[in-house]
Write a protein that holds these residues in place. Structure first.
Motif, mmCIF file in Angstrom:
data_model
loop_
_atom_site.group_PDB
_atom_site.id
_atom_site.type_symbol
_atom_site.label_atom_id
_atom_site.label_comp_id
_atom_site.label_asym_id
_atom_site.label_seq_id
_atom_site.Cartn_x
_atom_site.Cartn_y
_atom_site.Cartn_z
ATOM 1 N N MET A 186 1.062 -1.406 0.519
ATOM 2 C CA MET A 186 -0.020 -0.315 -0.007
ATOM 3 C C MET A 186 1.310 1.277 -0.205
ATOM 4 S SD MET A 186 -2.894 0.725 2.657
ATOM 5 C CE MET A 186 -4.633 1.556 1.747
ATOM 6 N N GLU A 187 0.463 2.376 -0.612
ATOM 7 C CA GLU A 187 1.695 3.575 -0.920
ATOM 8 C C GLU A 187 0.807 4.573 -0.204
ATOM 9 O OE1 GLU A 187 1.148 4.527 -5.106
ATOM 10 O OE2 GLU A 187 -0.632 4.792 -5.058
ATOM 11 N N ASN A 188 1.758 5.202 0.146
ATOM 12 C CA ASN A 188 1.091 6.197 0.789
ATOM 13 C C ASN A 188 0.477 7.633 0.554
ATOM 14 O OD1 ASN A 188 3.165 8.833 0.114
ATOM 15 N ND2 ASN A 188 4.784 7.609 1.379
ATOM 16 N N ILE A 189 -0.205 8.670 1.091
ATOM 17 C CA ILE A 189 -1.158 9.182 0.579
ATOM 18 C C ILE A 189 -0.412 10.687 -0.783
ATOM 19 C CG2 ILE A 189 -0.874 11.389 2.181
ATOM 20 C CD1 ILE A 189 -3.739 10.007 -0.362
ATOM 21 N N ILE A 190 1.229 10.703 -0.272
ATOM 22 C CA ILE A 190 2.115 11.497 -1.238
ATOM 23 C C ILE A 190 2.588 11.370 -2.117
ATOM 24 C CG2 ILE A 190 4.467 12.859 -1.265
ATOM 25 C CD1 ILE A 190 1.757 13.526 0.774
ATOM 26 N N THR A 191 2.904 9.326 -2.066
ATOM 27 C CA THR A 191 2.943 8.663 -3.499
ATOM 28 C C THR A 191 1.917 9.209 -4.492
ATOM 29 O OG1 THR A 191 4.474 7.904 -2.240
ATOM 30 C CG2 THR A 191 3.818 6.702 -4.433
ATOM 31 N N TYR A 192 0.506 8.542 -3.751
ATOM 32 C CA TYR A 192 -1.218 8.096 -4.180
ATOM 33 C C TYR A 192 -1.192 9.993 -5.012
ATOM 34 C CZ TYR A 192 -6.256 7.912 -5.144
ATOM 35 O OH TYR A 192 -6.791 7.905 -5.887
ATOM 36 N N LEU A 193 -0.786 10.979 -4.241
ATOM 37 C CA LEU A 193 -1.190 12.171 -5.169
ATOM 38 C C LEU A 193 -0.333 12.776 -5.986
ATOM 39 C CD1 LEU A 193 -2.381 14.552 -2.298
ATOM 40 C CD2 LEU A 193 -3.963 13.847 -3.830
ATOM 41 N N LYS A 195 1.714 10.700 -8.239
ATOM 42 C CA LYS A 195 1.120 9.256 -9.385
ATOM 43 C C LYS A 195 0.213 10.015 -10.331
ATOM 44 C CE LYS A 195 3.103 4.890 -7.879
ATOM 45 N NZ LYS A 195 3.212 3.722 -7.453
ATOM 46 N N ASN A 196 -1.192 10.247 -9.727
ATOM 47 C CA ASN A 196 -2.366 11.095 -10.005
ATOM 48 C C ASN A 196 -1.758 12.261 -10.803
ATOM 49 O OD1 ASN A 196 -4.078 8.963 -9.647
ATOM 50 N ND2 ASN A 196 -3.917 9.060 -7.781
ATOM 51 N N ALA A 197 -1.842 13.305 -10.279
ATOM 52 C CA ALA A 197 -1.150 14.826 -10.365
ATOM 53 C C ALA A 197 -0.238 13.646 -11.745
ATOM 54 C CB ALA A 197 0.018 15.141 -9.566
ATOM 55 N N ILE A 198 0.313 13.015 -12.398
ATOM 56 C CA ILE A 198 0.889 12.817 -13.557
ATOM 57 C C ILE A 198 -0.173 12.055 -14.912
ATOM 58 C CG2 ILE A 198 2.872 11.341 -14.505
ATOM 59 C CD1 ILE A 198 4.395 11.759 -11.882
ATOM 60 N N THR A 255 -7.699 20.329 -9.715
ATOM 61 C CA THR A 255 -7.410 18.972 -11.282
ATOM 62 C C THR A 255 -6.740 17.960 -9.659
ATOM 63 O OG1 THR A 255 -5.915 20.424 -11.976
ATOM 64 C CG2 THR A 255 -7.140 20.826 -13.058
ATOM 65 N N TYR A 256 -5.741 17.284 -10.333
ATOM 66 C CA TYR A 256 -4.660 16.710 -9.580
ATOM 67 C C TYR A 256 -3.951 17.203 -9.225
ATOM 68 C CZ TYR A 256 -8.321 12.095 -9.715
ATOM 69 O OH TYR A 256 -9.157 11.614 -9.171
#
Length: 66
Positions: free
Chosen positions: A1-8, A10-13, A29-30
């Protein structure tokens, strides 16, 4: 499971210009969400290991802070 920073990040990209959050006063936007969250995190970095209370109305700005 990834942390919220990594999740944000990845989705921003991946979903750069897609809406991450919409409310009655606008949207984020993301990419905007990630960039705004980084700004908040940098501002709060001086308060490491200290509790911080957040009191805001439900809004796109609150999502950034959480």
């Amino acid at each position: 499971m990834e942390n919220i920073i990594t999740y944000l990040e990845k989705n921003a990209i991946k979903f750069k210009n897609k809406n991450a959050f919409i409310d009655n006063n606008g949207s984020l936007t993301y990419e905007e969400l990630f960039n705004n969250a980084k700004k908040v995190a940098n501002g709060l970095s001086n308060y490491q290991n200290m509790p911080i209370a957040i009191y805001m109305e439900k809004s796109k700005e609150l999502i950034t802070v959480i």
